[in-house]
Design an enzyme around this catalytic site. Structure first.
Site, mmCIF file in Angstrom:
data_model
loop_
_atom_site.group_PDB
_atom_site.id
_atom_site.type_symbol
_atom_site.label_atom_id
_atom_site.label_comp_id
_atom_site.label_asym_id
_atom_site.label_seq_id
_atom_site.Cartn_x
_atom_site.Cartn_y
_atom_site.Cartn_z
ATOM 1 N N ASP A 51 70.850 63.100 41.365
ATOM 2 C CA ASP A 51 70.194 63.756 40.234
ATOM 3 C C ASP A 51 70.203 62.802 39.048
ATOM 4 O OD1 ASP A 51 68.961 65.794 38.622
ATOM 5 O OD2 ASP A 51 69.886 67.282 39.949
ATOM 6 N N ASP A 70 67.045 58.307 40.073
ATOM 7 C CA ASP A 70 65.721 58.909 39.936
ATOM 8 C C ASP A 70 65.041 58.848 41.294
ATOM 9 O OD1 ASP A 70 63.047 59.504 39.440
ATOM 10 O OD2 ASP A 70 63.021 58.479 37.512
ATOM 11 N N MET A 71 64.683 60.000 41.845
ATOM 12 C CA MET A 71 64.115 60.049 43.189
ATOM 13 C C MET A 71 62.762 59.360 43.281
ATOM 14 S SD MET A 71 63.021 64.067 43.381
ATOM 15 C CE MET A 71 61.998 64.807 42.101
ATOM 16 N N LYS A 114 65.134 70.463 48.333
ATOM 17 C CA LYS A 114 65.172 71.930 48.311
ATOM 18 C C LYS A 114 64.642 72.458 46.985
ATOM 19 C CE LYS A 114 68.514 75.760 48.841
ATOM 20 N NZ LYS A 114 68.675 76.255 47.456
ATOM 21 N N HIS A 147 57.576 71.897 44.468
ATOM 22 C CA HIS A 147 56.598 72.781 43.814
ATOM 23 C C HIS A 147 56.472 72.511 42.316
ATOM 24 C CE1 HIS A 147 60.332 75.411 43.729
ATOM 25 N NE2 HIS A 147 60.033 75.340 42.454
#
Length: 363
Positions: free
Chosen positions: A232, A252-253, A266, A270
């Site tokens: 995260d 940072d993804m 998860k 969205h």
């Protein structure tokens, strides 16, 4: 000159007009349902009923909530609406009791390890969300350069879950983040029971946007052999409790994801546009081994399905995403397109749990 339509609307019958008027009232006044729910939480009605052993009378509630006796008739009308809309149950002698929905709103009670969902209701019924929705028509009319801001950003000049919101209103920002955590953590117990095979054979897993690690810790407790990373942003990881169960990684993804046999995303995608989702998933693909070595991405998110009894809820959630974020809810075709564009070879929907789907995506 535009061609005239050959379709002529049939004049409604008297019965249809009467029904249409009632339906119009219902749609126009339906905002009072979440407002009544918000009021119930702020008064502490679910918690009060719980403390009475799960059932309470009108007088019990007036006394427990320390309300003026003169408000009893008005509280009765609120309780009647809450019962009619399925928030509470009631019987012919005026006893009100909790149902699964209202049990989720009891303060201080963990449901299958998950915290109360009251913050989520207070978030979605806040003035910030209401004002963003009220600005929807103006937003549609504006010719705005890409990337399009959400109506929330357009109205408030701030973005949910980012520093700009904390600057605008620190108290509301704290509530919104509590709501996000409650939303994200709800249901992991069900997933572990209903989709047990999802984690069989895994040796390592990275939970993207895993927050305080609640989900990852639940996985480790059920499968102690799995080594879990929680990725995260630094501002989140810095506040996470360090108890040794999971490994926290600040990052940072969009740029890099800690390597693992499986990556779990998860209730994250969205919030993002299709292009952003493709970029996130491409980073996930880089972080996992081949399918033959057990590599996969676990995506847990809504799968919009017109045949589902929860279809209307899914559509409401989609419009909520449109109003407040730059993301959206997706049907299976949408997910398939994103997975393929991100470079994956196959996927399967492991199980649908309520409005959400649990998916495995393979490199």
């Amino acid at each position: 000159m535009a061609a005239k339509s050959s379709h002529t609307m049939t004049i409604p019958t008297d019965a249809e007009l009467v029904q249409a008027q009632a339906d119009l009232w219902r749609h126009s006044l339906s905002y009072l349902t979440p407002m009544a729910l918000r009021c119930a939480i702020q008064l502490g009605i679910p918690t009060a009923i719980h403390r009475h052993g799960g059932a309470a009378s009108l007088i019990d509630l007036v006394t427990t909530l320390s309300l003026p006796p003169s408000k009893a008739p008005f509280l009765s009308r609120l309780l009647r609406l809450l019962s009619t809309t399925g928030v509470l149950a009631s019987n012919e002698v005026g006893i009100y009791s909790l149902v699964p929905l209202s049990y989720l709103l009891v303060d201080g009670v963990l449901v299958d390890g998950d915290a109360s969902q009251a913050a989520l209701v207070l978030c979605l019924t806040s003035r910030y969300h209401m004002e963003a929705a009220m600005g929807l028509a103006d937003w549609f009319k504006k010719d705005i350069a890409q990337p399009l801001p959400s109506p929330f950003e357009d109205v408030h000049g701030a973005t949910l879950f980012e520093e700009s919101m904390a600057v605008l209103d620190p108290e509301s920002d704290k509530l919104f983040n509590e709501a996000l955590a409650a939303h994200d953590h709800m249901g992991i117990g069900t997933i572990l029971r209903e989709c047990h095979g999802l984690f069989n054979g895994l040796q390592s897993l990275t939970d993207c946007c895993g927050g305080d690690g609640t989900t990852a810790k639940a996985i480790v407790k059920a499968f102690p052999h799995i080594k879990c990373n929680v990725l995260d942003l630094p501002k989140v990881v810095d506040k996470a409790p360090s108890d040794g169960l999971v490994n926290y990684v600040a990052g940072d993804m969009f740029h890099s994801i800690p390597p693992a046999q499986a990556i779990m995303v998860k209730l994250v995608l969205h919030f993002w546009s299709d292009d952003d989702c493709i970029n996130i998933l491409a980073q996930c693909k880089k972080a996992i081994p081949s399918r033959e070595a057990g590599g996969k991405v676990i995506v847990i998110d809504m799968v919009v399905d017109s045949s589902s009894p929860m279809f209307e809820t899914q559509l409401l959630m989609d419009v909520a995403m449109m109003v407040c974020t730059r993301g959206r809810q997706r049907d299976e075709n949408d997910w398939n397109a994103i997975f393929m564009k991100a470079g994956f070879s196959d996927y399967k929907i492991v199980k649908k749990l309520g409005a959400r789907g649990v998916m495995e995506v393979y490199p």
